[in-house]
Design a protein around this motif. Structure first.
Motif, PDB file in Angstrom:
ATOM      1  N   GLY A 682      51.610  43.278  38.855  1.00  0.00           N
ATOM      2  CA  GLY A 682      51.152  43.823  40.120  1.00  0.00           C
ATOM      3  C   GLY A 682      51.985  45.007  40.569  1.00  0.00           C
ATOM      4  N   ASP A 683      51.730  45.441  41.798  1.00  0.00           N
ATOM      5  CA  ASP A 683      52.384  46.600  42.401  1.00  0.00           C
ATOM      6  C   ASP A 683      53.898  46.470  42.322  1.00  0.00           C
ATOM      7  OD1 ASP A 683      53.280  48.686  43.929  1.00  0.00           O
ATOM      8  OD2 ASP A 683      52.519  47.915  45.819  1.00  0.00           O
ATOM      9  N   VAL A 684      54.512  47.389  41.595  1.00  0.00           N
ATOM     10  CA  VAL A 684      55.945  47.284  41.342  1.00  0.00           C
ATOM     11  C   VAL A 684      56.766  47.488  42.606  1.00  0.00           C
ATOM     12  CG1 VAL A 684      56.279  49.726  40.787  1.00  0.00           C
ATOM     13  CG2 VAL A 684      57.759  48.009  39.752  1.00  0.00           C
ATOM     14  N   GLY A 685      56.174  48.100  43.617  1.00  0.00           N
ATOM     15  CA  GLY A 685      56.918  48.348  44.841  1.00  0.00           C
ATOM     16  C   GLY A 685      57.270  47.093  45.608  1.00  0.00           C
ATOM     17  N   MET A 686      56.530  46.009  45.354  1.00  0.00           N
ATOM     18  CA  MET A 686      56.771  44.767  46.092  1.00  0.00           C
ATOM     19  C   MET A 686      56.166  43.634  45.282  1.00  0.00           C
ATOM     20  SD  MET A 686      55.884  43.965  50.067  1.00  0.00           S
ATOM     21  CE  MET A 686      54.187  43.597  49.696  1.00  0.00           C
ATOM     22  N   ASN A 687      56.932  43.138  44.321  1.00  0.00           N
ATOM     23  CA  ASN A 687      56.362  42.159  43.393  1.00  0.00           C
ATOM     24  C   ASN A 687      57.425  41.167  42.945  1.00  0.00           C
ATOM     25  OD1 ASN A 687      54.121  41.117  42.040  1.00  0.00           O
ATOM     26  ND2 ASN A 687      54.611  42.206  40.162  1.00  0.00           N
ATOM     27  N   SER A 688      57.731  40.252  43.842  1.00  0.00           N
ATOM     28  CA  SER A 688      58.736  39.230  43.571  1.00  0.00           C
ATOM     29  C   SER A 688      58.084  38.007  42.929  1.00  0.00           C
ATOM     30  CB  SER A 688      59.417  38.817  44.875  1.00  0.00           C
ATOM     31  OG  SER A 688      60.076  37.583  44.746  1.00  0.00           O
ATOM     32  N   PHE A 689      58.761  37.429  41.953  1.00  0.00           N
ATOM     33  CA  PHE A 689      58.294  36.197  41.315  1.00  0.00           C
ATOM     34  C   PHE A 689      59.047  34.970  41.831  1.00  0.00           C
ATOM     35  CE2 PHE A 689      57.140  39.597  38.390  1.00  0.00           C
ATOM     36  CZ  PHE A 689      55.810  39.298  38.151  1.00  0.00           C
ATOM     37  N   ASN A 690      59.735  35.134  42.964  1.00  0.00           N
ATOM     38  CA  ASN A 690      60.400  33.996  43.608  1.00  0.00           C
ATOM     39  C   ASN A 690      60.402  34.253  45.110  1.00  0.00           C
ATOM     40  OD1 ASN A 690      61.886  31.756  44.307  1.00  0.00           O
ATOM     41  ND2 ASN A 690      63.531  32.122  42.859  1.00  0.00           N
ATOM     42  N   HIS A 691      59.309  33.831  45.770  1.00  0.00           N
ATOM     43  CA  HIS A 691      59.053  34.184  47.162  1.00  0.00           C
ATOM     44  C   HIS A 691      58.363  32.975  47.785  1.00  0.00           C
ATOM     45  CE1 HIS A 691      59.524  38.327  48.768  1.00  0.00           C
ATOM     46  NE2 HIS A 691      58.824  37.865  49.799  1.00  0.00           N
ATOM     47  N   TYR A 692      59.086  32.104  48.454  1.00  0.00           N
ATOM     48  CA  TYR A 692      58.660  30.729  48.667  1.00  0.00           C
ATOM     49  C   TYR A 692      57.559  30.496  49.695  1.00  0.00           C
ATOM     50  CZ  TYR A 692      61.877  31.267  52.604  1.00  0.00           C
ATOM     51  OH  TYR A 692      62.521  31.720  53.727  1.00  0.00           O
ATOM     52  N   ALA A 693      57.189  31.500  50.486  1.00  0.00           N
ATOM     53  CA  ALA A 693      56.366  31.259  51.686  1.00  0.00           C
ATOM     54  C   ALA A 693      55.072  30.509  51.396  1.00  0.00           C
ATOM     55  CB  ALA A 693      56.061  32.579  52.384  1.00  0.00           C
ATOM     56  N   TYR A 694      54.347  30.878  50.327  1.00  0.00           N
ATOM     57  CA  TYR A 694      53.075  30.215  50.038  1.00  0.00           C
ATOM     58  C   TYR A 694      53.250  28.757  49.606  1.00  0.00           C
ATOM     59  CZ  TYR A 694      50.476  34.635  50.314  1.00  0.00           C
ATOM     60  OH  TYR A 694      49.882  35.783  50.743  1.00  0.00           O
ATOM     61  N   GLY A 695      54.474  28.364  49.312  1.00  0.00           N
ATOM     62  CA  GLY A 695      54.733  26.967  48.985  1.00  0.00           C
ATOM     63  C   GLY A 695      54.640  26.042  50.181  1.00  0.00           C
ATOM     64  N   SER A 696      54.358  26.601  51.369  1.00  0.00           N
ATOM     65  CA  SER A 696      54.237  25.796  52.584  1.00  0.00           C
ATOM     66  C   SER A 696      53.111  24.774  52.508  1.00  0.00           C
ATOM     67  CB  SER A 696      54.026  26.712  53.790  1.00  0.00           C
ATOM     68  OG  SER A 696      52.925  27.587  53.572  1.00  0.00           O
ATOM     69  N   VAL A 697      52.225  24.880  51.512  1.00  0.00           N
ATOM     70  CA  VAL A 697      51.177  23.860  51.343  1.00  0.00           C
ATOM     71  C   VAL A 697      51.783  22.479  51.069  1.00  0.00           C
ATOM     72  CG1 VAL A 697      50.916  24.220  48.849  1.00  0.00           C
ATOM     73  CG2 VAL A 697      48.971  23.374  50.195  1.00  0.00           C
ATOM     74  N   VAL A 698      53.016  22.436  50.608  1.00  0.00           N
ATOM     75  CA  VAL A 698      53.655  21.141  50.343  1.00  0.00           C
ATOM     76  C   VAL A 698      53.842  20.355  51.637  1.00  0.00           C
ATOM     77  CG1 VAL A 698      55.760  20.036  49.443  1.00  0.00           C
ATOM     78  CG2 VAL A 698      54.711  21.935  48.195  1.00  0.00           C
ATOM     79  N   GLU A 699      53.953  21.035  52.763  1.00  0.00           N
ATOM     80  CA  GLU A 699      53.977  20.323  54.042  1.00  0.00           C
ATOM     81  C   GLU A 699      52.728  19.454  54.182  1.00  0.00           C
ATOM     82  OE1 GLU A 699      53.411  21.213  58.830  1.00  0.00           O
ATOM     83  OE2 GLU A 699      54.080  22.848  57.522  1.00  0.00           O
ATOM     84  N   TRP A 700      51.571  20.009  53.832  1.00  0.00           N
ATOM     85  CA  TRP A 700      50.324  19.232  53.899  1.00  0.00           C
ATOM     86  C   TRP A 700      50.387  18.035  52.958  1.00  0.00           C
ATOM     87  CZ3 TRP A 700      46.772  18.252  49.954  1.00  0.00           C
ATOM     88  CH2 TRP A 700      45.594  17.603  50.356  1.00  0.00           C
ATOM     89  N   MET A 701      50.991  18.188  51.821  1.00  0.00           N
ATOM     90  CA  MET A 701      51.065  17.071  50.869  1.00  0.00           C
ATOM     91  C   MET A 701      51.867  15.913  51.442  1.00  0.00           C
ATOM     92  SD  MET A 701      51.577  18.951  47.202  1.00  0.00           S
ATOM     93  CE  MET A 701      50.944  20.601  46.920  1.00  0.00           C
ATOM     94  N   TYR A 702      52.974  16.212  52.104  1.00  0.00           N
ATOM     95  CA  TYR A 702      53.761  15.153  52.746  1.00  0.00           C
ATOM     96  C   TYR A 702      53.006  14.541  53.922  1.00  0.00           C
ATOM     97  CZ  TYR A 702      58.263  16.137  50.378  1.00  0.00           C
ATOM     98  OH  TYR A 702      59.266  16.267  49.459  1.00  0.00           O
ATOM     99  N   ARG A 703      52.501  15.404  54.816  1.00  0.00           N
ATOM    100  CA  ARG A 703      51.957  14.931  56.096  1.00  0.00           C
ATOM    101  C   ARG A 703      50.597  14.262  55.965  1.00  0.00           C
ATOM    102  NH1 ARG A 703      51.627  19.591  60.287  1.00  0.00           N
ATOM    103  NH2 ARG A 703      50.680  17.880  61.472  1.00  0.00           N
ATOM    104  N   TYR A 704      49.766  14.790  55.076  1.00  0.00           N
ATOM    105  CA  TYR A 704      48.388  14.306  55.015  1.00  0.00           C
ATOM    106  C   TYR A 704      48.039  13.649  53.685  1.00  0.00           C
ATOM    107  CZ  TYR A 704      47.481  16.613  59.452  1.00  0.00           C
ATOM    108  OH  TYR A 704      47.507  16.975  60.767  1.00  0.00           O
ATOM    109  N   MET A 705      48.292  14.318  52.584  1.00  0.00           N
ATOM    110  CA  MET A 705      47.941  13.706  51.297  1.00  0.00           C
ATOM    111  C   MET A 705      48.670  12.368  51.135  1.00  0.00           C
ATOM    112  SD  MET A 705      48.394  15.180  47.424  1.00  0.00           S
ATOM    113  CE  MET A 705      50.177  14.932  47.462  1.00  0.00           C
TER     114      MET A 705
END
Length: 817
Positions: A682-705
């Motif tokens: 992807g765009d080299v100007g901003m392309n991190s392969f360790n950027h945790y924000a989208y991992g927030s779905v794990v909150e749903w796994m604890y709370r609801y799943m």
């Protein structure tokens, strides 16, 4: 300044860094700094030493701090297991100090102490001259049996030199083992006749306060070994722009001999943060180069974003950060090296040398703030399990003194939007209470005189904008989340005045509109009106202020915020609703109003239905960014739309959580498509392969799943609400299978909570609770057993298809027939 340092002074010595701190560093390559440049040799680091005498046995304590990163040696031994000391703070306001018991390092008679200080977060490239661009400095007081016996002053010896010749957080470390080691320099009798004297620092005007939060350490239990190795000796033509590496060996283990001209690439098969610890043999003066990267070039084609030959390290996404090491061998047999004044984000380690060397051992040491991991989740879906692992590894890597956005490129800042979105997930995964106490102290130090929080915390030489909606609201949202997860009333008390200042200045500057609308729903595929985010988050902030004021017994302030909330909500309705309906129609618009309770009753249910249909129309895919995504699945389940939450979780087309895993992700990426097998990078100007924000779905796994949620703050009581995947064969999208098993555990302040369900052959639910709990047991049959005793559902209140069952502390097994 703390009384413990009343007679101590910050000391420094003149030090010429290898870069101009006044130049803008972030995001822009410098002429001498780009990904194929080696780190240059400097003249060493500032070192401060003093001899001292002890006349009796007893307890000896060392109190110390630094402007920069400090490492300390006494009598030939490194002191302490902590790294990157004393951590990142706003040095205009504060530096933290440590207190070590060094009784085992000293003895009667003469002793010697050495402190080595790099520019670190004080004056390294990561901050430039934001804190003044001054020389690194050191302060200490040694106390023996309650009496001060040595303090830093102008009588200390000082010089620039030592084995670390260059060190920078972004660029790496240059280490020359032919120079005297720090262990040697710190021994009594070391010849320092050519050293000068320290100078007294007059440029620190902040306060010294005790260290708070978890320290940064090597986390030995997480460290990794090589999973695969490749040795190559040049580039061969393959028809692409850059060619491909010429592989000459694939070693399986160490020790191994690496010949001159050969390059070794080690694949850990896991992105991580830390450094390589190498054990080597070779001729004295031999230069060993160590490089770090997150990815390998996949083809050698520029059209796919490659920056080198197929199979070589892909590093252009690091931008101007070098992220490298040079090690000069001493030639004294087997020698071990790992960095001290930097850290790297990587999956691949590359090693080469100017002469033949033997690598006898390699370990990749994980470095980060030591937060005890207290939560676990697993499912029947292996890709979802990989997502859970990727999220945890992202948290491990980015929680390093501050919650960084990414750990590898020329950034590594405490971005507030990422941190607030992920904060509940973080609190389920690990005990981050003290970590966030420290960072909220940083937030108060970053607050302007008027009361504005900055977009990154601590403030740095760039990214210093204030009042950014969804980002700087972190100063309200994180304290509230820590209260819910840990019942941390102390944090609310400490931070309350700061929150009031923030709200007051928002109103003074923006009225009831909320903060600046700069980011909106960052990186969303379908961007909502950014000013909508400003207004919605402002109403949400006020709702939280009402709750926190009530918790602290500040009832007059709660009433004040209720009145402000009415005004802010009236502004929201006037500008973002028409005839009682929401104007904006992106997924994020609907998610935010439902998550923040900005609509209710039948219209809320209507919006939830619309959201599900909108997602279906989009191919069962999300179109959200940082803010919409972290609220997405929890909002769906809040309105009983668990089936769509599962469909999104197990979606494998772009954009989705599992899509990046199919592309090779081992952590959470900055973009859904940071790399694709189809198109490359992807765009080299901003392309991190360790950027945790989208991992927030794990909150749903604890709370609801899995269904573990605090009933009262800090899990004083527990709500168990397992949401089972009940999609029928007709409802399952092509390629998806039902989740048939989920299990989670959480070590709360009240004790261990466990929740587990199986739905493949009937329905079984198991749980453990240390306190009273309300179980919302889904109904699939007419009767069920509890620990083998039969019950009927008619014995209990039924709500939303669940039996509401009160539980005393204990272990339970429910089986439905």
């Amino acid at each position: 300044m703390e009384k413990i340092f009343d007679n101590a002074k910050f000391i420094y010595t003149e030090f010429d860094n290898y870069f101009d701190p006044k130049e803008k560093a972030w995001g822009a390559p410098r002429p001498r700094l780009y990904q194929h440049t080696e780190i240059a040799e400097g003249s060493g680091l500032p070192m401060f030493a003093s001899n001292f005498e002890i006349g009796s046995d007893g307890k000896t304590e060392l109190f110390f701090s630094a402007l920069g990163i400090v490492d300390i040696y006494i009598n030939g031994k490194r002191v302490g297991n902590d790294e990157m000391k004393p951590g990142w703070t706003n040095y205009h306001k504060r530096a933290l100090y440590y207190n070590y018991d060094v009784s085992d390092f000293v003895g009667r008679g003469k002793n010697r102490i050495l402190a080595v200080v790099s520019s670190g977060w004080y004056s390294g490239r990561i901050v430039g001259d934001y804190y003044g661009g001054n020389n690194p400095a050191f302060i200490a007081n040694i106390i023996h049996n309650g009496e001060s016996i040595l303090t830093t002053n102008e009588n200390w010896e000082a010089t620039v030199g030592g084995s670390v010749r260059t060190a920078d957080i972004w660029d790496g470390e240059y280490y020359d083992a032919t120079q005297d080691s720090y262990a040697k320099i710190s021994t009594v009798g070391y010849d320092s006749a050519e050293w000068g004297k320290a100078e007294i620092c007059d440029y620190f005007n902040g306060v010294l306060t005790p260290f708070v939060g978890p320290t940064v350490q090597v986390r030995d239990e997480l460290s990794l070994r090589s999973k695969a190795m490749t040795v190559y000796d040049g580039i061969r033509y393959n028809g692409s722009n850059y060619g491909e590496i010429n592989i000459c060996a694939n070693p399986e283990s160490f020790p191994l001999t690496l010949k001159k001209g050969q390059i070794l690439i080690i694949d850990l098969e896991q992105e991580m943060v830390g450094w390589a610890k190498l054990t080597l043999k070779g001729a004295r003066g031999t230069t060993v180069n160590v490089h770090y990267a997150e990815f390998l070039n996949d083809s050698g084609e520029i059209s796919r974003g490659n920056d080198g030959a197929k199979g070589s390290l892909y590093t252009i996404n690091l931008r101007s950060a070098l992220a490298k090491e040079i090690y000069i061998l001493s030639g004294d047999g087997e020698e071990t090296y790992r960095p001290t004044f930097t850290f790297y984000g990587y999956r691949y380690v590359q090693i080469s040398a100017e002469n033949d060397i033997e690598i006898t051992d390699f370990i990749s040491e994980v470095v980060g703030s030591v937060t005890e991991e207290i939560g676990t989740v697993e499912t029947s879906n292996e890709l979802v399990n990989k997502l859970i692992s990727n999220t945890l590894w992202g948290q491990r890597g980015n929680y390093l003194s501050v919650p960084t956005d990414c750990p590898q490129r020329d950034e590594r800042y405490g971005w507030t939007g990422d941190a607030q979105a992920f904060s509940v997930t973080a609190a389920y995964n690990a005990n981050v209470r003290d970590f966030f106490r420290k960072w909220m102290q940083d937030a108060r130090d970053a607050q302007s005189d008027e009361g504005a929080y900055s977009e990154v915390i601590p403030r740095s030489g760039c990214c210093s904008a204030e009042n950014e909606a969804g980002w700087t609201d972190v100063g309200i949202i994180v304290p509230y989340n820590m209260y819910v997860m840990y019942n941390d009333i102390e944090l609310l008390n400490d931070h309350y005045d700061s929150m009031e200042k923030y709200i007051a200045q928002l109103i003074e500057k923006f009225g009831m509109a909320g903060a600046n609308a700069r980011f909106g729903d960052w990186l969303a595929y379908d961007q909502c009106d950014k000013t909508f985010i400003s207004s919605a988050y402002f109403v949400h902030d006020l709702d939280l202020m009402i709750k926190m004021s009530g918790v602290l017994g500040k009832n007059d302030r709660a009433e004040h915020y209720k009145e402000l909330r009415k005004q802010a909500y009236a502004y929201f309705v006037e500008n973002y609703m028409r005839d009682g309906k929401l104007i904006g129609q992106t997924q994020t618009d609907k998610i935010i109003v439902l998550a923040f309770d900005l609509v209710d009753g039948d219209y809320a249910k209507e919006l939830a239905d619309e959201l599900v249909e909108q997602i279906k129309t989009n191919g069962n895919r999300l179109s959200t960014g940082f803010l919409g995504t972290y609220n997405l699945c929890t909002t769906l389940s809040k309105y009983g739309k668990d089936k769509m939450a599962y469909t999104l979780l197990m979606q494998r087309n772009e954009p989705s959580w599992l899509y990046s895993i199919d592309q090779g992700a081992t952590t959470i990426w900055e973009r859904w498509n940071s790399y694709t097998k189809e198109n490359g990078f992807g765009d080299v100007g901003m392309n991190s392969f360790n950027h945790y924000a989208y991992g927030s779905v794990v909150e749903w796994m604890y709370r609801y799943m899995a269904g573990i949620e605090p009933g009262t703050p800090g899990f004083g009581t527990v709500i168990l609400q397992p949401r089972v995947d009940t999609r029928t064969a007709e409802e399952l999208p092509d390629g998806q299978k039902r989740m048939t098993y989920a299990k989670a555990s959480y070590k709360s302040g009240a004790g261990l909570i466990e929740s587990e369900w199986h739905s493949e052959n009937g329905f079984t639910y198991k749980c453990t609770v240390p306190v009273t709990a309300e179980l919302r047991l889904p109904i699939f049959g007419e009767k069920f057993t509890v620990n083998g005793v039969e019950h009927g559902f008619d014995e209990y209140e039924i709500k939303d298809g669940c039996a509401l069952i009160g539980l005393a502390p204990g272990e339970y097994v429910f089986e439905e027939k």
